[in-house]
Motif scaffolding. Structure first.
Motif, short mmCIF file in Angstrom:
data_model
loop_
_atom_site.label_atom_id
_atom_site.label_comp_id
_atom_site.label_asym_id
_atom_site.label_seq_id
_atom_site.Cartn_x
_atom_site.Cartn_y
_atom_site.Cartn_z
N HIS A 205 -86.30 8.13 0.52
CA HIS A 205 -86.44 8.42 -1.08
C HIS A 205 -84.56 9.73 -1.21
CE1 HIS A 205 -85.95 9.22 -5.07
NE2 HIS A 205 -86.53 8.37 -5.51
N ARG A 206 -83.89 9.03 -1.73
CA ARG A 206 -82.87 9.88 -2.15
C ARG A 206 -83.21 11.62 -2.46
NH1 ARG A 206 -81.50 7.41 -8.04
NH2 ARG A 206 -83.15 8.91 -9.26
N GLN B 56 -80.73 4.90 -4.07
CA GLN B 56 -82.00 5.29 -4.33
C GLN B 56 -82.89 5.64 -2.80
OE1 GLN B 56 -83.75 4.35 -7.33
NE2 GLN B 56 -81.72 4.04 -7.72
N GLY B 57 -81.70 5.47 -2.06
CA GLY B 57 -82.64 6.15 -0.48
C GLY B 57 -81.67 5.34 0.76
N ILE C 100 -82.82 12.94 1.29
CA ILE C 100 -82.30 13.08 2.06
C ILE C 100 -80.84 14.08 2.23
CG2 ILE C 100 -79.45 11.78 2.60
CD1 ILE C 100 -80.28 9.08 1.22
#
Length: 430
Positions: free
Chosen positions: A212-213, A323-324, A216
């Motif tokens: 998931h973002r 989003q990721g 990151i």
């Protein structure tokens, strides 16, 4: 009287019983034989297996022909036996014919050939394929007429027949065989998981396994090169996204090796001048970002990675919003399980079992990984993570200490980080 006609009829009955046994055994062998094994044997040069493989393409036609032949010989054998015993013993011959033929047909025309066929289905199917193919060809017009008649009668009662609709999908057949083999101790859990993981790639999307973002690691491209170098060295990852102004605006992906190569080039004269560092544009060594839709299947994405020779992609939704991210390693882990190296921590997405049989899991852990680790069958249709499953079923964001029971399991929220369920305890309901 036991004259020549009696013995001729008896011989005919025995011959018909042999034919009946052949039809019964062939039906069992051709329906029980694995088409995969037949295809494998055919590829190795077994012509009988190849013929059997072709016959099983249309099972309705095959079974119809075999049943027609079997019924013909059984009825004819019974009629001859009744006539023979009636002629020899009078009216009591009907009872004798019924008893004797029931025993003979049951043992020698049904149980014995079917037992052999079910024990050696592929071998029996290969042997029976050639003569049965002739029977299928011979009875084809009759079987076709019977098929039309049967479907017409069923249609009157509102039953729609489509023989292809009930054929078990190859994926489901393999999955069922693996589950059965595992339950019987023939297939190891790890082997089952690897094969099922490979089969599932076409049915799962990158959205289900992406990082998931919020998790990151990113680098601001406006930072001094020295700071960027330090961030790269401090990170456990070799590829890091670069953003400008805001994290949503990804402008490149920096590979630590490319940055170090550029630094080494600056050292060609023995030192790096301050102005070289100030003038260095980090984007000159960054790779162009590779974006993929969140709805891409894992199978397609793996093929894209291999064809593009890329191992790293950023995932966006239909509006282009980040989003990721997903890597080739993430997809491979869906097949072989967790891949760890010297930079991975033991506690990351860990599953810890307590003495009471319960498990403590990270809320961000995927349901699939939990099922793999515990051999459970928690559903992953409505949520990808354990925390997501609890929120979906509870229809609320729980607080620490709340307990829920669903799908045969007890879920206790142990810890919460803002709105995220960070740790849960799961135990099967007895």
């Amino acid at each position: 009287m036991l004259d020549a006609a009696f013995w001729t009829t008896a011989g005919a009955i025995l011959f018909l019983l042999v034919l009946s046994g052949f039809f019964s055994g062939s039906e069992t062998a051709l329906t029980a034989a694995s088409r995969g094994k037949l295809r494998s044997a055919a590829d190795k040069g077994n012509k009988g297996a190849g013929k059997a493989f072709d016959l099983t393409e249309d099972r309705e036609k095959l079974i119809g022909s075999v049943l027609l032949g079997n019924n013909l010989v059984n009825i004819l054998a019974t009629a001859l036996a009744t006539a023979m015993f009636t002629r020899a013993f009078g009216e009591s011959g009907v009872v004798a014919a019924t008893g004797i033929m029931t025993i003979l047909v049951l043992i020698f025309a049904e149980v014995l050939p079917k037992t052999y066929a079910i024990t050696n289905p592929e071998r029996a199917a290969s042997i029976a394929a050639r003569p049965i193919s002739l029977i299928v060809t011979l009875f084809a017009p009759v079987v076709a007429s019977v098929r039309v008649l049967v479907r017409g009668v069923l249609r009157v009662f509102g039953v729609q027949t489509d023989p292809d609709s009930n054929i078990l999908a190859v994926r489901e057949e393999i999955a069922g065989a693996l589950q059965l083999g595992h339950s019987e101790g023939v297939v190891e859990k790890e082997d089952r998981d690897r094969i099922l993981g490979a089969l599932d790639l076409a049915e799962r999307t990158v959205e289900e396994i992406m990082l998931h973002r919020t998790e990151i690691e990113m680098i601001d491209a406006a930072l001094p090169v020295g700071d960027i170098l330090k961030l790269c060295l401090d990170s456990n990852h070799t590829r890091l996204p670069l953003y400008r102004d805001e994290p949503e605006n990804i402008v490149g992906v920096l590979h630590a090796k490319d940055l170090l190569r550029a630094m080494h080039k600056m050292l060609a004269d023995g030192r790096i001048e301050p102005h070289e560092m100030d003038e260095f544009d980090i984007l000159t060594v960054a790779m162009k970002p590779y974006f993929v839709p969140e709805t891409t299947t894992l199978d397609d994405q793996m093929r894209q990675f291999l064809s593009r020779r890329r191992h790293f992609a950023l995932v966006v939704d239909e509006y282009g919003t980040l989003q990721g991210l997903i890597t080739l390693e993430d997809i491979l882990e869906e097949i072989v399980g967790e891949i760890t190296d010297e930079f991975d921590t033991d506690e990351e997405n860990d599953v810890t079992q307590a003495e009471d049989g319960s498990y403590t899991v990270d809320g961000a852990m995927t349901i699939r990984d939990v099922n793999r680790a515990t051999d459970w069958n928690l559903p992953d249709d409505e949520a990808n993570t354990v925390a997501g499953l609890v929120i979906h079923e509870a229809q609320m964001i729980p607080v620490a200490g709340q307990v829920f029971s669903f799908h045969g399991f007890r879920f206790e929220v142990l810890a919460k980080d803002e709105n995220r369920l960070s740790e849960l305890r799961i135990s099967p309901l007895v």
